[in-house]
Design an enzyme around this catalytic site. Structure first.
Site, PDB file in Angstrom:
ATOM      1  N   HIS A 189      -9.523  -0.363  18.496  1.00  0.00           N
ATOM      2  CA  HIS A 189      -9.079   0.905  17.903  1.00  0.00           C
ATOM      3  C   HIS A 189     -10.313   1.685  17.480  1.00  0.00           C
ATOM      4  O   HIS A 189     -11.100   1.226  16.674  1.00  0.00           O
ATOM      5  CB  HIS A 189      -8.197   0.605  16.686  1.00  0.00           C
ATOM      6  CG  HIS A 189      -7.637   1.822  16.030  1.00  0.00           C
ATOM      7  ND1 HIS A 189      -7.021   2.830  16.736  1.00  0.00           N
ATOM      8  CD2 HIS A 189      -7.590   2.199  14.725  1.00  0.00           C
ATOM      9  CE1 HIS A 189      -6.611   3.761  15.891  1.00  0.00           C
ATOM     10  NE2 HIS A 189      -6.958   3.412  14.668  1.00  0.00           N
ATOM     11  N   ARG A 242     -21.141   0.242   7.323  1.00  0.00           N
ATOM     12  CA  ARG A 242     -19.999  -0.354   8.010  1.00  0.00           C
ATOM     13  C   ARG A 242     -19.678  -1.724   7.414  1.00  0.00           C
ATOM     14  O   ARG A 242     -18.535  -2.099   7.217  1.00  0.00           O
ATOM     15  CB  ARG A 242     -20.351  -0.460   9.497  1.00  0.00           C
ATOM     16  CG  ARG A 242     -19.187  -0.748  10.400  1.00  0.00           C
ATOM     17  CD  ARG A 242     -19.586  -0.493  11.855  1.00  0.00           C
ATOM     18  NE  ARG A 242     -18.945  -1.454  12.719  1.00  0.00           N
ATOM     19  CZ  ARG A 242     -19.392  -2.672  12.935  1.00  0.00           C
ATOM     20  NH1 ARG A 242     -20.473  -3.103  12.322  1.00  0.00           N
ATOM     21  NH2 ARG A 242     -18.763  -3.490  13.758  1.00  0.00           N
ATOM     22  N   GLY A 278       0.843  -1.192   0.000  1.00  0.00           N
ATOM     23  CA  GLY A 278       0.000   0.000   0.000  1.00  0.00           C
ATOM     24  C   GLY A 278       0.875   1.238   0.000  1.00  0.00           C
ATOM     25  O   GLY A 278       1.567   1.507   0.980  1.00  0.00           O
ATOM     26  N   ALA A 279       0.887   1.969  -1.116  1.00  0.00           N
ATOM     27  CA  ALA A 279       1.769   3.139  -1.250  1.00  0.00           C
ATOM     28  C   ALA A 279       1.002   4.452  -1.132  1.00  0.00           C
ATOM     29  O   ALA A 279       1.375   5.457  -1.726  1.00  0.00           O
ATOM     30  CB  ALA A 279       2.518   3.079  -2.582  1.00  0.00           C
ATOM     31  N   GLY A 280      -0.079   4.429  -0.357  1.00  0.00           N
ATOM     32  CA  GLY A 280      -0.813   5.659  -0.080  1.00  0.00           C
ATOM     33  C   GLY A 280      -0.056   6.510   0.925  1.00  0.00           C
ATOM     34  O   GLY A 280       1.144   6.320   1.139  1.00  0.00           O
ATOM     35  N   VAL A 324      -2.131  -2.402   9.457  1.00  0.00           N
ATOM     36  CA  VAL A 324      -2.425  -1.000   9.745  1.00  0.00           C
ATOM     37  C   VAL A 324      -3.729  -0.569   9.069  1.00  0.00           C
ATOM     38  O   VAL A 324      -4.041   0.609   9.005  1.00  0.00           O
ATOM     39  CB  VAL A 324      -1.256  -0.083   9.291  1.00  0.00           C
ATOM     40  CG1 VAL A 324      -1.363   1.314   9.907  1.00  0.00           C
ATOM     41  CG2 VAL A 324       0.106  -0.671   9.645  1.00  0.00           C
ATOM     42  N   ASN A 362     -12.541  -4.050   2.576  1.00  0.00           N
ATOM     43  CA  ASN A 362     -11.205  -4.159   3.150  1.00  0.00           C
ATOM     44  C   ASN A 362     -10.811  -5.599   3.450  1.00  0.00           C
ATOM     45  O   ASN A 362      -9.624  -5.943   3.407  1.00  0.00           O
ATOM     46  CB  ASN A 362     -11.067  -3.253   4.372  1.00  0.00           C
ATOM     47  CG  ASN A 362     -10.864  -1.795   3.966  1.00  0.00           C
ATOM     48  OD1 ASN A 362     -10.588  -1.506   2.803  1.00  0.00           O
ATOM     49  ND2 ASN A 362     -11.007  -0.876   4.896  1.00  0.00           N
ATOM     50  N   ASP A 400       2.314  -1.508  -4.545  1.00  0.00           N
ATOM     51  CA  ASP A 400       0.940  -1.042  -4.737  1.00  0.00           C
ATOM     52  C   ASP A 400       0.427  -1.621  -6.055  1.00  0.00           C
ATOM     53  O   ASP A 400       1.214  -1.980  -6.935  1.00  0.00           O
ATOM     54  CB  ASP A 400       0.892   0.490  -4.777  1.00  0.00           C
ATOM     55  CG  ASP A 400      -0.495   1.039  -4.454  1.00  0.00           C
ATOM     56  OD1 ASP A 400      -0.702   1.490  -3.310  1.00  0.00           O
ATOM     57  OD2 ASP A 400      -1.367   1.005  -5.344  1.00  0.00           O
ATOM     58  N   VAL A 438      -0.189   6.648   4.285  1.00  0.00           N
ATOM     59  CA  VAL A 438       0.366   5.932   5.445  1.00  0.00           C
ATOM     60  C   VAL A 438       1.537   5.054   5.016  1.00  0.00           C
ATOM     61  O   VAL A 438       2.591   5.047   5.655  1.00  0.00           O
ATOM     62  CB  VAL A 438      -0.712   5.099   6.172  1.00  0.00           C
ATOM     63  CG1 VAL A 438      -0.088   4.264   7.287  1.00  0.00           C
ATOM     64  CG2 VAL A 438      -1.793   6.006   6.755  1.00  0.00           C
TER      65      VAL A 438
END
Length: 309
Positions: free
Chosen positions: A175, A88, A9-11, A118, A95, A33, A13
């Site tokens: 979280h 939700r 994931g190269a966003g 993450v 995801n 990514d 974060v």
């Protein structure tokens, strides 16, 4: 031989995590990514900063999981943000599909890696990653508590007018809104935080910590936090790669601790080369246990939704 860290994931974060890791010179970094050009461009840009900042690690970008083979740590930041009109359940499904795809491709290529999740909903995605990878549970962990504790420590330092370095704080639970900050286990250079901050203000700080992610989302209007989440992730990677035996709150798999079973949940652990080396059981009072159980109920509900999909 240098250590190898793969970030899926190269966003914001993912790429910011790469930045913190490079600055710490923890190992060579692979940024992966699915979007062609994005990880390659960000990795090259970061690598071109190395002569200026003086970090001697390779940073490469790729769309090919083969390039992640033999990683010591795999960080998964891939995930979709919640969009307007999305339930939700919709978000969990999207995801979950992304997590399955990432883990099923990355885990077999790095069978000895520690996986740090993450993406959200964090506790459920970490559970899913453990299931899909087949790794020992102590080598699949979630990053949430380190970030939440950092926010809590920041707010305590701001209120007390002291250095953030001198604030130690612990929190537990899921979280999000159901996290459980623990003022009783929070100190400033060993002095109870209650000596510095009145109970009503401390209660407000606890509430602000719970809403910490949402506060930034509301301010940014588009997007969410990434500097602090990435720094928290890098701190966990460092604890693993340097076998530091850090005591920090992470989403770990429970087998009866705190009366909870078969759930990933935020608890204090000793984090080292083997991942979670020990889960620490704090002597919680009745009020703290009630909050913890309410948090566990919320996490369990998300997990049940995931299992029903």
């Amino acid at each position: 031989m240098r250590k190898k860290i793969s970030i899926i994931g190269a966003g914001f974060v993912g790429s910011t995590t790469a930045h913190w890791l490079a600055a710490k010179e923890l190992g060579d970094i692979v940024l992966l990514d699915i979007v062609e050009g994005v990880p390659q461009g960000k990795a090259l840009d970061l690598y071109e900063a190395s002569p200026i900042e003086g970090f001697d690690v390779r940073v490469t970008g790729t769309n090919n999981y083969a390039d992640t083979a033999n990683s010591d740590v795999i960080v998964v930041t891939s995930g979709a943000p919640r969009k307007p009109g999305m339930s939700r359940e919709d978000l969990i499904k999207v995801n979950a599909d992304i997590t399955r795809a990432c883990i099923s491709q990355a885990a077999p290529l790095s069978p000895n890696a520690v996986i740090i999740m993450v993406n959200n909903p964090l506790d459920a995605m970490t559970y899913l990653a453990a299931e899909v990878s087949g790794f020992p549970k102590e080598r699949v962990i979630g990053q949430a508590g380190v970030l939440d504790a950092a926010r809590y420590r920041t707010f305590i330092a701001m209120e007390a007018g002291v250095s953030v370095e001198d604030v130690q704080a612990m929190l537990m639970g899921g979280h999000g809104d159901e996290m459980v900050p623990l003022p009783r286990f929070s100190t400033i250079s060993g002095i109870p935080v209650s000596e510095f901050i009145a109970p009503d203000r401390l209660a407000q700080i606890v509430e602000r910590t719970r809403k910490g992610g949402g506060e930034i989302v509301n301010l940014l209007k588009t997007g969410s936090a990434y500097y602090a989440p990435a720094a928290a992730t890098a701190q966990m990677v460092e604890a693993v790669l340097k076998d530091k035996k850090r005591v920090m709150p992470v989403a770990a798999y429970l087998t009866g601790q705190y009366g909870l079973n078969d759930i990933y949940f935020g608890v204090p652990v000793i984090l080292g080369a083997g991942g979670v080396e020990k889960i620490l059981e704090l002597p919680l009072n009745e009020e703290e246990m009630a909050l913890l159980n309410a948090s566990a109920k919320a996490v369990r509900a998300t997990l049940d939704t995931l299992k029903s999909l």
